[in-house]
Design a protein around this motif. Sequence first.
Motif, PDB file in Angstrom:
ATOM      1  N   ARG A 153       0.834  -1.203   0.000  1.00  0.00           N
ATOM      2  CA  ARG A 153       0.000   0.000   0.000  1.00  0.00           C
ATOM      3  C   ARG A 153       0.871   1.257   0.000  1.00  0.00           C
ATOM      4  O   ARG A 153       0.587   2.218  -0.712  1.00  0.00           O
ATOM      5  CB  ARG A 153      -0.912  -0.012   1.217  1.00  0.00           C
ATOM      6  N   VAL A 276      -4.803   4.305 -11.269  1.00  0.00           N
ATOM      7  CA  VAL A 276      -5.697   3.376 -10.563  1.00  0.00           C
ATOM      8  C   VAL A 276      -4.950   2.092 -10.227  1.00  0.00           C
ATOM      9  O   VAL A 276      -5.099   1.524  -9.131  1.00  0.00           O
ATOM     10  CB  VAL A 276      -6.942   3.070 -11.420  1.00  0.00           C
ATOM     11  N   GLY A 277      -4.125   1.629 -11.170  1.00  0.00           N
ATOM     12  CA  GLY A 277      -3.353   0.413 -10.943  1.00  0.00           C
ATOM     13  C   GLY A 277      -2.377   0.531  -9.782  1.00  0.00           C
ATOM     14  O   GLY A 277      -2.136  -0.448  -9.067  1.00  0.00           O
ATOM     15  N   ALA A 280      -4.589  -0.074  -6.691  1.00  0.00           N
ATOM     16  CA  ALA A 280      -5.089  -1.447  -6.654  1.00  0.00           C
ATOM     17  C   ALA A 280      -3.956  -2.445  -6.428  1.00  0.00           C
ATOM     18  O   ALA A 280      -4.095  -3.402  -5.655  1.00  0.00           O
ATOM     19  CB  ALA A 280      -5.815  -1.774  -7.963  1.00  0.00           C
ATOM     20  N   ARG A 283      -2.852  -2.611  -2.684  1.00  0.00           N
ATOM     21  CA  ARG A 283      -3.773  -3.351  -1.819  1.00  0.00           C
ATOM     22  C   ARG A 283      -3.690  -4.852  -2.082  1.00  0.00           C
ATOM     23  O   ARG A 283      -3.713  -5.666  -1.155  1.00  0.00           O
ATOM     24  CB  ARG A 283      -5.199  -2.841  -2.028  1.00  0.00           C
ATOM     25  N   MET A 284      -3.602  -5.231  -3.358  1.00  0.00           N
ATOM     26  CA  MET A 284      -3.509  -6.648  -3.683  1.00  0.00           C
ATOM     27  C   MET A 284      -2.198  -7.258  -3.196  1.00  0.00           C
ATOM     28  O   MET A 284      -2.168  -8.391  -2.709  1.00  0.00           O
ATOM     29  CB  MET A 284      -3.639  -6.847  -5.196  1.00  0.00           C
ATOM     30  N   MET A 330       0.080  -1.402 -11.884  1.00  0.00           N
ATOM     31  CA  MET A 330       0.249  -2.385 -10.812  1.00  0.00           C
ATOM     32  C   MET A 330       1.691  -2.889 -10.747  1.00  0.00           C
ATOM     33  O   MET A 330       2.205  -3.185  -9.665  1.00  0.00           O
ATOM     34  CB  MET A 330      -0.706  -3.553 -11.040  1.00  0.00           C
TER      35      MET A 330
END
Length: 402
Positions: A153, A276-277, A280, A283-284, A330
Motif C-alpha cells: 500500500r 488506478v493500478g 489497486a 492493496r492486492m 500495478m
Amino acid sequence: MTDTTLQLEDGALELDAAAPVAWNATTWFAVISLAATSFALVSAEFLPAGLLTPMARDLGISEGTAGQVVTATASVGAVTAMLSNVLIGRLNRKTVLVGLSALAVGSNILAALAPNFWLLLLGRAGLGIAISAFWALSVAVVARLVGANATGRGMGIVTLGVSLATIAAPSMGALISDWLGWRSAMAMTAGLAVVAGLLQLLSLPTLPATASNSLGDVFRLTRRRGIQLGMLAILLLMTGHFAGSVYVRPFLEQVTLLATGPIALALLGFGIAAVVGNVAGGRMADANIRVALVVTAALMAFAALALVLWGVHIGVAFGFVTLWGLAFGMGPVVLPTNLSRAAPDALEAAGSLMVVSFQVAITTGAVVGGYVVDTYGATGPLTLTAILAVSTVVLALLQPRD
C-alpha cells in the motif's frame, strides 16, 4: 497468524506482520513526501521527451544526439544502482534521501544552464544517480514507515508520483518550452526537487542505520530462490512491457487507423488507468503477493494479445490500451514488493537488485522491441509483450504461497 519480528539491515525495527498499521497524519505526510520525490525525479527523467527539438537547435546538435540525455540518465542509474546502498554506509537514511533531492536540484540546474552538450550530459548523469539511489532505498524506507504488512500500500502511494509524472512531464515540458524556453522547463524540475526535499525534511522521522551494506551482501542475496524468481519476474514482465508499449502509437496508427487526436485520448486513458493500478496493486500485494503478481501479468498478457487479435476495432483498441495501463500501474508496486518478500532482513540490498533488474529490463525491451517492430511490423512487439507476460504468470505460479 503469528507475529514476526524482522531485523532490517539499516536499523533494528520490530514489525508486527499481523497487526494493522495506524495510518495517522504523520505516516501519510511521510509517505506523501516520498511520492512527491518520485514525481519530481521521474518528471525530470521524462522531461526531455518534450524538449528534444528546441534543445537540439539551441545546442547545435542533432535530435538523435539530444535524445542521448535520456540514455545517459538510465545508463548511469543502472551502473550506480549496485553501489548506491554500499556507498551510503551508516548514514542516516533521512539524510541520504534529502541529499538525493539536493543532488537532483543541482543536476537539473546544471542541465538548465549547460552551455554545451557535455555539461548537459553531466547534469543528467547526476540525475541518474539520484533516481537509482532513491528507488534502491524506497522499499526499505516505506517498510520502516508503514510496517511490513502494508509495504504494498505504501509503495502504491509512492509510485503514484511515477504515473502522474509520466502523464504530465512530456506535455507540460513541451508547453513550458514553447512559452519560456527549454531551459526554463529544466529549471522547473529543479523547483519540484526543492519542494520534495523540503517535504522530506519536515515529514520523515530520523532513520538511523545500524549496519552498512557491501557488494558481497548484495551478491550473496542472489543465491536465494525467492530473489532469483523476483528478479526474473521483473525482467520478464518489464522487458515485455517496454518492448511493446513504445510501439502502441504506431500500432494504433497502422492497425486501428486512428488519427493523432484519438491516439492522444487512448494514451491518456492508459495513464489514468495506471494511476488506478498503483492503488489497486498496493492493496492486492499486501493481501496476497502471489495472486497480485499473477493478476498483474495476466492482465498485461490479455490486453496485449487482445490488441493483436482485435485491435482493428476502435472500441476494442481503446478498452485494451486502458487495461494495459492498469496492469502497468500495478507492476511497479507488485514487482518490488514481491522481490522484497524474499529478503525481509536485507531490504536495501534487495532494493539495489530491484533497480538493476528494472534498468536492464527497460534497456533490453527498447532494443528487442525495435528489432521486432522492424522485422515483423506493428503487431510484433505486442505479441512479444503477451508472450513474456504469460511467462511471468507461469513463474508466479511456481512461487510458494503466502
